[in-house]
Design a protein around this motif. Structure first.
Motif, PDB file in Angstrom:
ATOM      1  N   ALA A   1       0.832  -1.206   0.000  1.00 14.25           N
ATOM      2  CA  ALA A   1       0.000   0.000   0.000  1.00 14.25           C
ATOM      3  C   ALA A   1       0.868   1.258   0.000  1.00 14.25           C
ATOM      4  CB  ALA A   1      -0.940  -0.004   1.203  1.00 14.25           C
ATOM      5  N   LEU A   2       1.954   1.264   0.755  1.00 13.30           N
ATOM      6  CA  LEU A   2       2.854   2.420   0.757  1.00 13.30           C
ATOM      7  C   LEU A   2       3.502   2.617  -0.608  1.00 13.30           C
ATOM      8  CD1 LEU A   2       4.479   2.063   4.290  1.00 13.30           C
ATOM      9  CD2 LEU A   2       3.027   3.947   3.488  1.00 13.30           C
ATOM     10  N   LEU A   3       3.859   1.525  -1.275  1.00 12.46           N
ATOM     11  CA  LEU A   3       4.421   1.631  -2.623  1.00 12.46           C
ATOM     12  C   LEU A   3       3.395   2.241  -3.580  1.00 12.46           C
ATOM     13  CD1 LEU A   3       6.520   1.084  -4.840  1.00 12.46           C
ATOM     14  CD2 LEU A   3       5.592  -1.252  -4.994  1.00 12.46           C
ATOM     15  N   ILE A   4       2.168   1.739  -3.536  1.00 13.78           N
ATOM     16  CA  ILE A   4       1.117   2.278  -4.413  1.00 13.78           C
ATOM     17  C   ILE A   4       0.880   3.754  -4.105  1.00 13.78           C
ATOM     18  CG2 ILE A   4      -1.354   2.141  -4.958  1.00 13.78           C
ATOM     19  CD1 ILE A   4      -1.042  -0.952  -4.483  1.00 13.78           C
ATOM     20  N   ALA A   5       0.831   4.101  -2.820  1.00 10.52           N
ATOM     21  CA  ALA A   5       0.635   5.505  -2.433  1.00 10.52           C
ATOM     22  C   ALA A   5       1.766   6.376  -2.961  1.00 10.52           C
ATOM     23  CB  ALA A   5       0.536   5.623  -0.911  1.00 10.52           C
ATOM     24  N   ARG A   6       3.001   5.904  -2.830  1.00  7.22           N
ATOM     25  CA  ARG A   6       4.144   6.679  -3.324  1.00  7.22           C
ATOM     26  C   ARG A   6       4.068   6.867  -4.834  1.00  7.22           C
ATOM     27  NH1 ARG A   6       7.650   2.966  -1.374  1.00  7.22           N
ATOM     28  NH2 ARG A   6       8.898   3.263  -3.262  1.00  7.22           N
TER      29      ARG A   6
ATOM     30  N   ALA B   1       5.112  10.897   5.550  1.00  6.54           N
ATOM     31  CA  ALA B   1       6.273  11.262   6.362  1.00  6.54           C
ATOM     32  C   ALA B   1       6.264  10.505   7.690  1.00  6.54           C
ATOM     33  CB  ALA B   1       6.292  12.771   6.612  1.00  6.54           C
ATOM     34  N   ILE B   2       5.091  10.289   8.240  1.00  5.64           N
ATOM     35  CA  ILE B   2       4.996   9.549   9.504  1.00  5.64           C
ATOM     36  C   ILE B   2       5.244   8.065   9.287  1.00  5.64           C
ATOM     37  CG2 ILE B   2       3.381   8.829  11.327  1.00  5.64           C
ATOM     38  CD1 ILE B   2       2.099  11.670  10.967  1.00  5.64           C
ATOM     39  N   ALA B   3       4.622   7.495   8.256  1.00  6.22           N
ATOM     40  CA  ALA B   3       4.719   6.054   8.019  1.00  6.22           C
ATOM     41  C   ALA B   3       6.066   5.646   7.442  1.00  6.22           C
ATOM     42  CB  ALA B   3       3.603   5.616   7.060  1.00  6.22           C
ATOM     43  N   GLY B   4       6.676   6.530   6.669  1.00  6.07           N
ATOM     44  CA  GLY B   4       7.893   6.171   5.961  1.00  6.07           C
ATOM     45  C   GLY B   4       7.563   5.502   4.645  1.00  6.07           C
ATOM     46  N   ALA B   5       8.580   5.152   3.900  1.00  3.28           N
ATOM     47  CA  ALA B   5       8.405   4.644   2.541  1.00  3.28           C
ATOM     48  C   ALA B   5       8.026   3.178   2.479  1.00  3.28           C
ATOM     49  CB  ALA B   5       9.690   4.866   1.740  1.00  3.28           C
ATOM     50  N   GLY B   6       8.277   2.438   3.530  1.00  7.07           N
ATOM     51  CA  GLY B   6       8.020   1.004   3.514  1.00  7.07           C
ATOM     52  C   GLY B   6       9.202   0.222   2.967  1.00  7.07           C
ATOM     53  N   LYS B   7       9.011  -1.075   2.921  1.00  7.91           N
ATOM     54  CA  LYS B   7      10.076  -2.008   2.535  1.00  7.91           C
ATOM     55  C   LYS B   7      10.492  -1.859   1.072  1.00  7.91           C
ATOM     56  CE  LYS B   7      10.901  -6.976   2.268  1.00  7.91           C
ATOM     57  NZ  LYS B   7      10.314  -8.303   2.501  1.00  7.91           N
ATOM     58  N   PHE B   8       9.528  -1.561   0.186  1.00  7.90           N
ATOM     59  CA  PHE B   8       9.817  -1.501  -1.249  1.00  7.90           C
ATOM     60  C   PHE B   8      10.272  -0.104  -1.631  1.00  7.90           C
ATOM     61  CE2 PHE B   8       6.158  -4.590  -0.884  1.00  7.90           C
ATOM     62  CZ  PHE B   8       6.973  -5.710  -0.828  1.00  7.90           C
ATOM     63  N   SER B   9      11.439   0.265  -1.143  1.00  5.62           N
ATOM     64  CA  SER B   9      11.947   1.624  -1.355  1.00  5.62           C
ATOM     65  C   SER B   9      13.454   1.632  -1.110  1.00  5.62           C
ATOM     66  CB  SER B   9      11.281   2.590  -0.376  1.00  5.62           C
ATOM     67  OG  SER B   9      11.681   2.289   0.951  1.00  5.62           O
ATOM     68  N   LEU B  10      14.091   2.721  -1.549  1.00  2.35           N
ATOM     69  CA  LEU B  10      15.508   2.876  -1.231  1.00  2.35           C
ATOM     70  C   LEU B  10      15.706   3.068   0.269  1.00  2.35           C
ATOM     71  CD1 LEU B  10      16.712   5.121  -4.195  1.00  2.35           C
ATOM     72  CD2 LEU B  10      17.030   2.655  -3.880  1.00  2.35           C
ATOM     73  N   ASP B  11      14.805   3.804   0.902  1.00  4.52           N
ATOM     74  CA  ASP B  11      14.886   3.956   2.362  1.00  4.52           C
ATOM     75  C   ASP B  11      14.767   2.602   3.054  1.00  4.52           C
ATOM     76  OD1 ASP B  11      15.091   6.709   2.019  1.00  4.52           O
ATOM     77  OD2 ASP B  11      13.006   7.111   2.609  1.00  4.52           O
TER      78      ASP B  11
END
Length: 127
Positions: free
Chosen positions: A8-13, A113-123
């Motif tokens: 979901a974080l990937l889709i949101a990004r 910003a609160i949740a962060g990028a999640g696992k599928f990210s450079l972060d």
């Protein structure tokens, strides 16, 4: 985080980054016109290039999940500022809708910003 949250974080990004990437790239076709538009809101025209670069680079940073928290906060502030400068017109319902969309985007960027990028990210790769 669970797999569903990371997805979901990937889709949101992806969805949240497209707006700024496409808007920034679109402005490259008429930088002078965009500079004039900025000046109409009281922002010096010479800031057109930095704004365009910010939109493109911040959009790609969110897409990749790179420095997500500070970038998301910067985009949230950008959405509020540009919304108030260019869309606050209580006599025009379309402009007020655009203002509310900017504010909603700011809320989404704050949540990111609160949740962060999640696992599928450079972060996420950095840990």
């Amino acid at each position: 985080m669970t797999q569903q949250i990371n997805t979901a974080l990937l889709i949101a990004r992806i969805l949240m980054s497209l707006l700024f990437i496409m808007a920034g790239i679109g402005k490259l076709g008429n930088v002078e016109g965009f500079a004039g538009f900025m000046a109409s809101g009281g922002i010096p025209a010479f800031l057109a290039w930095p704004v365009i670069l910010f939109e493109i680079l911040a959009g790609f940073a969110i897409l990749a999940g790179f420095m997500t928290r500070p970038t998301a906060l910067a985009l949230a502030a950008f959405c509020v500022a540009s919304g108030l400068l260019y869309h606050f017109d209580p006599s025009d319902q379309n402009q007020m809708n655009n203002l509310l969309k900017n504010l909603a985007l700011a809320g989404g960027y704050i949540a990111l910003a609160i949740a962060g990028a999640g696992k599928f990210s450079l972060d996420g790769r950095k840990g």
